[in-house]
Design a protein around this motif. Structure first.
Motif, PDB file in Angstrom:
ATOM      1  N   GLY A   1       3.637  11.210 -20.747  1.00  0.00           N
ATOM      2  CA  GLY A   1       3.755  10.441 -19.514  1.00  0.00           C
ATOM      3  C   GLY A   1       2.557   9.539 -19.291  1.00  0.00           C
ATOM      4  O   GLY A   1       1.557   9.599 -20.016  1.00  0.00           O
ATOM      5  N   ASN A   2       2.657   8.690 -18.276  1.00  0.00           N
ATOM      6  CA  ASN A   2       1.565   7.784 -17.875  1.00  0.00           C
ATOM      7  C   ASN A   2       1.073   6.948 -19.052  1.00  0.00           C
ATOM      8  O   ASN A   2      -0.135   6.859 -19.326  1.00  0.00           O
ATOM      9  N   CYS A   3       2.000   6.322 -19.748  1.00  0.00           N
ATOM     10  CA  CYS A   3       1.658   5.585 -20.966  1.00  0.00           C
ATOM     11  C   CYS A   3       1.250   4.138 -20.666  1.00  0.00           C
ATOM     12  O   CYS A   3       1.633   3.549 -19.660  1.00  0.00           O
ATOM     13  N   ASN A   4       0.450   3.579 -21.575  1.00  0.00           N
ATOM     14  CA  ASN A   4      -0.003   2.187 -21.536  1.00  0.00           C
ATOM     15  C   ASN A   4      -0.635   1.795 -20.200  1.00  0.00           C
ATOM     16  O   ASN A   4      -0.199   0.846 -19.535  1.00  0.00           O
ATOM     17  N   PRO A   5      -1.684   2.517 -19.770  1.00  0.00           N
ATOM     18  CA  PRO A   5      -2.297   2.187 -18.478  1.00  0.00           C
ATOM     19  C   PRO A   5      -2.914   0.790 -18.446  1.00  0.00           C
ATOM     20  O   PRO A   5      -2.964   0.161 -17.385  1.00  0.00           O
TER      21      PRO A   5
ATOM     22  N   GLY B   1       2.134  -0.302 -18.295  1.00  0.00           N
ATOM     23  CA  GLY B   1       3.330   0.335 -18.829  1.00  0.00           C
ATOM     24  C   GLY B   1       4.125  -0.505 -19.794  1.00  0.00           C
ATOM     25  O   GLY B   1       5.089  -0.018 -20.370  1.00  0.00           O
ATOM     26  N   LYS B   2       3.767  -1.770 -19.980  1.00  0.00           N
ATOM     27  CA  LYS B   2       4.523  -2.630 -20.896  1.00  0.00           C
ATOM     28  C   LYS B   2       4.388  -2.102 -22.315  1.00  0.00           C
ATOM     29  O   LYS B   2       3.325  -1.666 -22.740  1.00  0.00           O
ATOM     30  N   VAL B   3       5.481  -2.177 -23.048  1.00  0.00           N
ATOM     31  CA  VAL B   3       5.504  -1.639 -24.393  1.00  0.00           C
ATOM     32  C   VAL B   3       4.637  -2.497 -25.314  1.00  0.00           C
ATOM     33  O   VAL B   3       4.590  -3.712 -25.197  1.00  0.00           O
ATOM     34  N   LEU B   4       3.904  -1.832 -26.190  1.00  0.00           N
ATOM     35  CA  LEU B   4       3.059  -2.513 -27.161  1.00  0.00           C
ATOM     36  C   LEU B   4       3.723  -2.431 -28.530  1.00  0.00           C
ATOM     37  O   LEU B   4       4.016  -1.341 -29.012  1.00  0.00           O
TER      38      LEU B   4
ATOM     39  N   LEU C   1      -1.528   4.880 -25.888  1.00  0.00           N
ATOM     40  CA  LEU C   1      -2.307   5.785 -25.060  1.00  0.00           C
ATOM     41  C   LEU C   1      -1.472   6.274 -23.887  1.00  0.00           C
ATOM     42  O   LEU C   1      -0.821   5.489 -23.196  1.00  0.00           O
ATOM     43  N   CYS C   2      -1.484   7.580 -23.669  1.00  0.00           N
ATOM     44  CA  CYS C   2      -0.787   8.205 -22.549  1.00  0.00           C
ATOM     45  C   CYS C   2      -1.671   9.340 -22.039  1.00  0.00           C
ATOM     46  O   CYS C   2      -2.711   9.653 -22.626  1.00  0.00           O
TER      47      CYS C   2
END
Length: 459
Positions: free
Chosen positions: A304-308, A312-315, A322-323
């Motif tokens: 959870g809490n990915c791509n701070p 949250g946009k997908v890389l 990173l989460c």
């Protein structure tokens, strides 16, 4: 003269059919499914597997069993095989882990054999939560014998076909409060040999074959902490737990069960271990392919809490990001079974499915929920069963049977990948026509030959 002629004809007929039958038998694979006592499978067809490992039985020590740090009830009094408390149970005795649920479940296993008479059932002892005292059990000849003899008594009482030892893990690893000792490496082998000795004695009395298997770790340290070459000579199968390579205990997402090495994992400081490497490690340490069974997870791991840093946009394609902490889960925080994923998450509710063509596994990501999920589906199961057949492994092991969907999508993918026919849930399939007619043809020819011989003899 007539006897010689009849004998020659019989040999000739059998020579036509037996090679193909033997060849077919050589292509058979085992499918070993774990039946979790706390989660009995639904819509399950007993014809779909060759073996069921019932999880789990425990070991009594100082009058108690269980684990005070586990989430499944802590320490409990030891009981007999009827679920009655016993105050004088010797240390090392194999006991029911949860009598209230185990007793009806074990009775169900007997019913499965009416549907599939070839089905083999084993009691699996230990597991993640109940391996706490196995090091103590293995340290002395007295407790090893007690363990072995009580394990045999267990399978006899419940009409089972063998013992599966799931010690997590000798020497190091497992739950923090597990007992460990460097002598575990040698004692693990001694314990298995004692079990095998007791099973051999039971075979002589009962006139049946009893199986001994283990669940092994995919980790590199396990290879050094066990004598796998010696173990392989004692057991019938070694089931590698080729899953849980990555999970929310790491801050960077990875794959639960990647089949192959992915250079991007190394670039992103994710542990690069994978299924194929685990198999190679076992083979390099003396395990023959005919005894090695590949583990397949019917569940997924979530973060959870990915791509701070990107809101949250997908890389890239969504992998190795990173989460922090667990994502959702219907089994527990951070864990979904495939049934739930298929019903509610895969390409639904903001989640998009991606495919890692290097590691040969899928994953899911939701930008809105900032959640990443690694799991297996039909496509990755196809890749893994292809790996099993190409590597001439013994077959597939499944953790665990209740986690498939209602139509048994993953199980059918396993069977299809191993060249076995699909089965409808909860239905007994008809016998293959080819096998049935081959049997009748051979029987008919032999009867004709026998009648011919008898008539000639009377003349």
């Amino acid at each position: 003269m007539f006897r010689y002629t009849a004998f020659t004809l019989i040999i000739f007929v059998l020579s036509l059919f037996l090679p193909s039958l033997v060849k077919a038998n050589e292509q058979n694979y085992v499918i070993i499914g774990y039946y979790a006592g706390w989660s009995p499978p639904k819509n399950f067809n007993p014809q779909s597997v060759t073996h069921i490992n019932y999880a789990f039985a425990d070991v009594c020590w100082d009058g108690k069993h269980g684990n005070q740090e586990a989430s499944n009830g802590g320490l409990q009094p030891c009981t007999d095989f009827n679920g009655n408390e016993q105050n004088d149970t010797p240390n090392g005795t194999v006991v029911l882990g949860a009598p209230t649920t185990d007793l009806p479940n074990l009775d169900n296993l007997k019913g499965f054999k009416h549907v599939n008479p070839q089905l083999k059932t084993l009691i699996s002892i230990g597991g993640w939560s109940w391996s706490m005292n196995l090091s103590l059990v293995a340290r002395t000849e007295e407790t090893r014998m007690q363990f072995a003899e009580s394990a045999v008594a267990f399978i006899r009482s419940f009409d089972m076909d063998g013992v599966d030892l799931d010690w997590e893990y000798p020497v190091s690893g497992g739950m923090p409060n597990n007992h460990h000792d460097p002598s575990d490496k040698k004692n693990f082998t001694l314990l298995l040999q004692e079990i095998r000795n007791s099973l051999n004695q039971a075979e002589q009395k009962d006139g049946k074959k009893y199986l001994l298997t283990i669940a092994s770790s995919a980790g590199f340290s396990y290879l050094e902490n066990t004598e796998l070459d010696k173990v392989a000579k004692i057991v019938d199968y070694i089931n590698i737990m080729t899953y849980d390579f990555n999970g929310s205990w790491s801050q960077t997402t990875g794959h639960n069960a990647p089949l192959y090495k992915d250079p991007q994992a190394i670039e992103n400081d994710v542990h690069p271990h994978h299924v194929a490497a685990a198999v190679k490690g076992h083979l390099d340490h003396g395990v023959p392919t005919k005894k090695l069974v590949l583990g397949l997870p019917f569940y997924g791991r979530s973060w959870g809490n990915c791509n701070p840093e990107t809101e949250g946009k997908v890389l890239g394609n969504g992998g190795y990001q990173l989460c922090s902490g667990n994502g959702g889960g219907n089994l527990e925080p951070g864990t979904y079974d495939y049934n739930f994923l298929e019903k509610h998450i895969i390409n639904q509710n903001g989640f998009q499915r991606y495919w890692n063509d290097t590691a040969k596994v899928p994953f899911l990501y939701s930008e809105e929920k900032r959640e990443f999920i690694s799991y297996d589906d039909s496509e990755s199961i196809k890749e893994k069963t292809h790996y099993i057949t190409q590597s001439a492994l013994a077959g597939a092991m499944i953790w665990e049977l209740s986690e498939d969907d209602e139509t048994q999508t993953l199980m059918n993918s396993v069977r299809e990948g191993l060249g076995l026919p699909n089965l409808e849930p909860s239905k007994q399939p008809e016998e293959k026509p080819a096998t049935k007619w081959t049997f009748f043809i051979i029987t008919g020819i032999l009867i004709i030959i026998l009648v011919f011989f008898i008539r000639k003899k009377r003349k």
